[in-house]
Design an enzyme around this catalytic site. Sequence first.
Site, PDB file in Angstrom:
ATOM      1  N   ARG A 224       3.485 -50.256 -17.474  1.00  0.00           N
ATOM      2  CA  ARG A 224       4.179 -50.879 -16.350  1.00  0.00           C
ATOM      3  C   ARG A 224       3.620 -52.284 -16.134  1.00  0.00           C
ATOM      4  O   ARG A 224       2.405 -52.468 -16.039  1.00  0.00           O
ATOM      5  CB  ARG A 224       3.950 -50.051 -15.082  1.00  0.00           C
TER       6      ARG A 224
ATOM      7  N   MET B 220      -4.579  -5.964  10.636  1.00  0.00           N
ATOM      8  CA  MET B 220      -5.444  -4.975  11.247  1.00  0.00           C
ATOM      9  C   MET B 220      -6.258  -4.235  10.204  1.00  0.00           C
ATOM     10  O   MET B 220      -5.760  -3.894   9.145  1.00  0.00           O
ATOM     11  CB  MET B 220      -4.624  -3.947  12.008  1.00  0.00           C
TER      12      MET B 220
ATOM     13  N   TYR C 225      10.567 -35.633 -19.581  1.00  0.00           N
ATOM     14  CA  TYR C 225       9.135 -35.380 -19.484  1.00  0.00           C
ATOM     15  C   TYR C 225       8.628 -35.572 -18.054  1.00  0.00           C
ATOM     16  O   TYR C 225       9.304 -36.199 -17.236  1.00  0.00           O
ATOM     17  CB  TYR C 225       8.344 -36.280 -20.443  1.00  0.00           C
TER      18      TYR C 225
ATOM     19  N   SER D 115      11.976 -44.144 -15.446  1.00  0.00           N
ATOM     20  CA  SER D 115      10.857 -43.316 -15.030  1.00  0.00           C
ATOM     21  C   SER D 115      10.885 -43.251 -13.508  1.00  0.00           C
ATOM     22  O   SER D 115      10.882 -44.288 -12.842  1.00  0.00           O
ATOM     23  CB  SER D 115       9.541 -43.918 -15.527  1.00  0.00           C
TER      24      SER D 115
ATOM     25  N   GLY E 150      -6.702 -10.618   7.658  1.00  0.00           N
ATOM     26  CA  GLY E 150      -6.239 -11.020   8.979  1.00  0.00           C
ATOM     27  C   GLY E 150      -5.359  -9.953   9.593  1.00  0.00           C
ATOM     28  O   GLY E 150      -5.097  -9.962  10.783  1.00  0.00           O
TER      29      GLY E 150
ATOM     30  N   ARG F  69      -3.454  -1.324  -6.415  1.00  0.00           N
ATOM     31  CA  ARG F  69      -2.634  -2.531  -6.280  1.00  0.00           C
ATOM     32  C   ARG F  69      -3.003  -3.475  -7.408  1.00  0.00           C
ATOM     33  O   ARG F  69      -4.076  -3.323  -8.015  1.00  0.00           O
ATOM     34  CB  ARG F  69      -2.873  -3.212  -4.934  1.00  0.00           C
TER      35      ARG F  69
ATOM     36  N   HIS G 289     -15.142  -8.489   1.285  1.00  0.00           N
ATOM     37  CA  HIS G 289     -14.082  -9.376   1.762  1.00  0.00           C
ATOM     38  C   HIS G 289     -14.264 -10.797   1.216  1.00  0.00           C
ATOM     39  O   HIS G 289     -13.333 -11.403   0.696  1.00  0.00           O
ATOM     40  CB  HIS G 289     -14.088  -9.383   3.288  1.00  0.00           C
TER      41      HIS G 289
ATOM     42  N   LYS H 256       0.827  -1.202   0.000  1.00  0.00           N
ATOM     43  CA  LYS H 256       0.000   0.000   0.000  1.00  0.00           C
ATOM     44  C   LYS H 256       0.865   1.258   0.000  1.00  0.00           C
ATOM     45  O   LYS H 256       0.651   2.171  -0.800  1.00  0.00           O
ATOM     46  CB  LYS H 256      -0.909  -0.032   1.237  1.00  0.00           C
TER      47      LYS H 256
ATOM     48  N   ARG I  76      -3.440   2.839   8.437  1.00  0.00           N
ATOM     49  CA  ARG I  76      -3.697   1.700   7.538  1.00  0.00           C
ATOM     50  C   ARG I  76      -2.513   0.740   7.559  1.00  0.00           C
ATOM     51  O   ARG I  76      -1.380   1.153   7.430  1.00  0.00           O
ATOM     52  CB  ARG I  76      -3.907   2.197   6.108  1.00  0.00           C
TER      53      ARG I  76
ATOM     54  N   ARG J 114      -0.984 -48.331 -15.743  1.00  0.00           N
ATOM     55  CA  ARG J 114      -0.889 -49.365 -14.709  1.00  0.00           C
ATOM     56  C   ARG J 114      -1.739 -50.555 -15.135  1.00  0.00           C
ATOM     57  O   ARG J 114      -2.964 -50.437 -15.179  1.00  0.00           O
ATOM     58  CB  ARG J 114      -1.403 -48.842 -13.377  1.00  0.00           C
TER      59      ARG J 114
ATOM     60  N   CYS K 223       6.783 -40.221 -13.084  1.00  0.00           N
ATOM     61  CA  CYS K 223       5.384 -40.624 -13.203  1.00  0.00           C
ATOM     62  C   CYS K 223       4.677 -40.622 -11.856  1.00  0.00           C
ATOM     63  O   CYS K 223       3.570 -41.103 -11.726  1.00  0.00           O
ATOM     64  CB  CYS K 223       5.267 -41.979 -13.879  1.00  0.00           C
TER      65      CYS K 223
ATOM     66  N   GLU L  71      12.516 -46.218  -8.178  1.00  0.00           N
ATOM     67  CA  GLU L  71      11.620 -45.912  -7.063  1.00  0.00           C
ATOM     68  C   GLU L  71      12.122 -46.502  -5.752  1.00  0.00           C
ATOM     69  O   GLU L  71      11.420 -46.501  -4.748  1.00  0.00           O
ATOM     70  CB  GLU L  71      10.195 -46.386  -7.365  1.00  0.00           C
TER      71      GLU L  71
ATOM     72  N   ASP M  60       6.671 -44.013  -4.568  1.00  0.00           N
ATOM     73  CA  ASP M  60       7.381 -45.057  -3.830  1.00  0.00           C
ATOM     74  C   ASP M  60       8.760 -44.588  -3.398  1.00  0.00           C
ATOM     75  O   ASP M  60       9.222 -44.932  -2.307  1.00  0.00           O
ATOM     76  CB  ASP M  60       7.506 -46.324  -4.684  1.00  0.00           C
TER      77      ASP M  60
HETATM   78  P1  ADP Z   1      -7.584  -2.531   3.121  1.00  0.00           P
HETATM   79  O1  ADP Z   1      -6.167  -2.933   3.259  1.00  0.00           O
HETATM   80  O2  ADP Z   1      -8.515  -3.452   3.811  1.00  0.00           O
HETATM   81  O3  ADP Z   1      -7.940  -2.247   1.703  1.00  0.00           O
HETATM   82  P2  ADP Z   1      -7.484   0.278   3.545  1.00  0.00           P
HETATM   83  O4  ADP Z   1      -6.316   0.782   4.285  1.00  0.00           O
HETATM   84  O5  ADP Z   1      -7.425   0.442   2.093  1.00  0.00           O
HETATM   85  O6  ADP Z   1      -7.741  -1.203   3.953  1.00  0.00           O
HETATM   86  O7  ADP Z   1      -8.744   1.019   4.156  1.00  0.00           O
HETATM   87  C1  ADP Z   1     -10.074   0.602   4.078  1.00  0.00           C
HETATM   88  C2  ADP Z   1     -10.951   1.714   3.623  1.00  0.00           C
HETATM   89  O8  ADP Z   1     -10.768   2.882   4.382  1.00  0.00           O
HETATM   90  C3  ADP Z   1     -10.655   2.043   2.204  1.00  0.00           C
HETATM   91  O9  ADP Z   1     -11.685   1.602   1.404  1.00  0.00           O
HETATM   92  C4  ADP Z   1     -10.529   3.522   2.138  1.00  0.00           C
HETATM   93  O10 ADP Z   1     -11.493   4.035   1.280  1.00  0.00           O
HETATM   94  C5  ADP Z   1     -10.770   4.020   3.545  1.00  0.00           C
HETATM   95  N1  ADP Z   1      -9.685   4.930   3.876  1.00  0.00           N
HETATM   96  C6  ADP Z   1      -8.440   4.608   4.228  1.00  0.00           C
HETATM   97  N2  ADP Z   1      -7.680   5.698   4.406  1.00  0.00           N
HETATM   98  C7  ADP Z   1      -8.475   6.755   4.147  1.00  0.00           C
HETATM   99  C8  ADP Z   1      -8.269   8.167   4.142  1.00  0.00           C
HETATM  100  N3  ADP Z   1      -7.101   8.703   4.401  1.00  0.00           N
HETATM  101  N4  ADP Z   1      -9.318   8.935   3.827  1.00  0.00           N
HETATM  102  C9  ADP Z   1     -10.501   8.383   3.543  1.00  0.00           C
HETATM  103  N5  ADP Z   1     -10.763   7.082   3.528  1.00  0.00           N
HETATM  104  C10 ADP Z   1      -9.759   6.267   3.834  1.00  0.00           C
HETATM  105 MG    MG Z   2       5.780 -47.780  -7.374  1.00  0.00          MG
HETATM  106 MG    MG Z   3      -7.863  -0.923   0.668  1.00  0.00          MG
END
Ligand code: ADP
Ligand code: MG
Ligand code: MG
Length: 920
Positions: A659, A120, A892, A805, A118, A377, A495, A39, A109, A603, A872, A786, A810
């Site tokens: 075989r 934050m 192969y 082969s 997973g 991204r 998500h 990011k 972020r 086989r 194989c 083998e 095995d």
């Molecule tokens: P993730 O990694 O889950 O995509 P983000 O860091 O992109 O999380 O944040 C989640 C949401 O929060 C994003 O959709 C974004 O629109 C909003 N957000 C993050 N930073 C800002 C900011 N500086 N101003 C406004 N919205 C924000």
């Molecule tokens: Mg065998």
């Molecule tokens: Mg995001």
Amino acid sequence: MAKKVAKKKTAPKSKKYVYFFGEGKADGRADMKNLLGGKGANLAEMVNLGIPVPPGFTITTEVCTEYYDNNRRYPSALKGQVEKALARVEKIMGKNFGDTNDPLLFSVRSGARSSMPGMMETVLNVGLTTKTIPGLIKKTNNPRFVYDAYRRLMMMYSDVVMEKAAGIEPKSDHDAVRHKLESEIERVKKKNGYKNDIDLTTDDLKALCKKFKTIIKNTLGEEFPDDHMKQLWGGIGAVFQSWMGKRAVSYRKIEGIPEHWGTAVNVQTMVFGNTGDTSATGVAFTRNPATGENIFFGEWLPNAQGEDVVAGIRTPNPVNEIGKTDDTRHLPSLESNMPSLYKQLHAIERKLERHYTDMQDIEFTIEDGRLWMLQTRVGKRNGQAAIRMAVEMAKEKLINTNTALMRVRPEQIDELLHPSVDPVAEKKAKQLAKGLPAGPGGAMGQVVFTADDAEAWAKQGRKVILVRNETSPEDVHGMHAAQAILTAKGGMTSHAALVARGWGKCCIVGCSELEINVKKKTIDVNGHTLKEGDWVTLNGTAGRVYEGKMPLMPADPENNKWYKELMKWADKVREIGVRTNADTPNDSTTARTFGAEGIGLCRTEHMFFDAARIKAVREMILSDTEEGRRNAIAKLLPYQRDDFKGIFKAMAGLPVTIRLLDPPLHEFLPHTEKDIKELARDMKVSLKKLKARNEALHEFNPMLGHRGCRLGITYPEIYEMQARAIMEAACELKKAKVKVIPEIMIPLVGHVNELKKLRELVVSVADEVQKKHKVKVPYTVGTMIELPRAAVTADEIATQADFYSFGTNDLTQTTFGLSRDDAGRFLPYYVEHGILADDPFITIDQSGIGALVKMAVEKGRKTKKDLKMGICGEHGGDPASVEFCYNVGLNYVSCSPFRVPIARLAGAQATLKKKAKKRK
Ligand code: ADP
Ligand code: MG
Ligand code: MG
């Protein structure tokens, strides 16, 4: 000594821990992902490209690593660097953080190298306190907006900073602070008869904020911090804490992400999409991530904050007219509502895709008519889309064909080969509900309501569909275990949709007709009630849900032009051959359409289990005289000959490795009293005698027992018959002008003398048959490697072999000294606890088994320079193993028919990777 050195050192100039971005200038770049996280690096890159990005700064992944190396303490230089960057942002914005008149607010972020569920979640609106709120209200003249922002801050902050990052485990979902706060909102809405969050008035929100503080204090035992700096550092700390959180650790394990990578933290000026009707927020993809189609595709919401789209609380609108479907036709597009902003966004989106030369997943916010980009991204996509995009981008000359080949993960091809719901059955079935088609393909399974249940049921071998209102990073393990995911809320960028797409899993989201009761474990939908364990079928391509089980249809890659093109490119680049393991004409034909260039393993024993034949097989085994065996074998010969003819025909002109009989004989023995009686009658021997013989064949350790070439040595008439059947089939076809290339393979050879003896036997039969038929069929005799002893003496064995082969199943068993059938008790534990990085039956153990393979290749070719070699084992269809095989010089790989396309792409990628390495 050490002391002296330490004394001499002058205070080092401290490392750069904080990278600033804003106003057309950024310290970082896109290629600094390792340091700045994905990011942060991309925010910097966008700034450098002149794209509008709210200013801020990135705290590097090195801080995360040092933090954990140093007993969870920050490097001492960090504080000063953060303060400096803060001041720089304040200067650009003309506002100050914590200012009581016109406060600057931040988002905190997280950002690992690659996006990671997973981790934050983002905390927005950091800096709102009882001291800054009045100023902001005055400034914006919009108290509703301010209190809405404040309650959001409290929800996110208490959840991710004060609860999750602090390691507080709520007793149940209902005890989680977020749930309590959400229930409170629901309560207020219900009391006032509101439908949406938007209906909440300023007074409602103000009261909610007050109530929230009490709930937070009561739930977590701590006050919500009323100091802007405390909030900021709390947020930063939470990101670093979340790196070692349970969910992040479990995701890293699934995806193979190393712990030492660390995560970065981005602190960024808040922009608001929820100040009124001239504000909005959205998420979009530069191409359709589900189909790959080259159309700007996205979702947006007016008057909302970014998280609203991602969390799927409201059903979002399509970003443009072309992206509308029958279900979204009536919704307003950004294109028609804010045409000039849409145009600007479209131009940025094009610019980003051209710059990154790949599909981008972007986030944007419009604040009072001004567009801000918040993220870009490389977008996740399913296999279907990955293939189409790669091919189309190459055709557009955005990338070259080699890059296109590297863009598709071999496993993604698998998705194309995945089943779909049988359309005929589907037409007849009554649809239960409809949602958004977030992940294509068909799936069937039993309904479960929690991620833990999904995991537990799947562990018992049951197929489950995970049904949730919406998913969050906590659900990742259950989503992984489920056949498919079904959610009542959320859009195409929710998500659930993102995660499922990344895995190529069938997924339906936003299925709003479902009324899910997680507590009672029921779904009420259109007058029906589904319980836990009920079967449902999903069509993820169309977003349709059905009750009960429906037939699933195999996929149809042959009609996918992008796939065919990509495979053509792959075959042009690929140097290692791809064959298939097939025992029937049917499998052989399937494999040929998938592009197999021969059979690497046929086989013969599988042909013995047919009801008509098994009796003759048993007779053969249970006779204690050669004559008796020969009688039984004579009955089997015509069957085997016909089998081989069918396979040879299906593979006309391609080599077929057959075989000779391999498994321990007792696998064919009768087990029931009835079968034994019948057999005794047929063989005209006493029941007693037959039983005794049956018992005599019992082995203590069949895997290492009387099997493979050991059978051929002790009962030569069996291999003799098989060699005869092969050569008769070949000669007959040759006479009918069908080209046949038989390769006769002797299994489980450990000593050269075994092969020498059996080779003589095969050659003498083959010569005899050819003489009788008066035709010549070129054939070869080779062996499997083998057993470790075979690998170690591969130079000696090569004197008797035309080909090798590698039977890596095995070879893995015998080298590790473990039986695969019994490994279930400990091997999963080994992998889970990192004693072995991978299951050696899935991907070749390169340093152990691989070293033996390498040695055998070298030794074998020392004796015979051009000795043909292949693999194989199951590994032949595993991309990493394919690469290994290519690198050690095998000719192969051979794998099951459905893995053939995967191996073809993996083979091409192996060549490209080797070439790239050479250039470096
Ligand atoms: P993730 O990694 O889950 O995509 P983000 O860091 O992109 O999380 O944040 C989640 C949401 O929060 C994003 O959709 C974004 O629109 C909003 N957000 C993050 N930073 C800002 C900011 N500086 N101003 C406004 N919205 C924000
Ligand atoms: Mg065998
Ligand atoms: Mg995001």
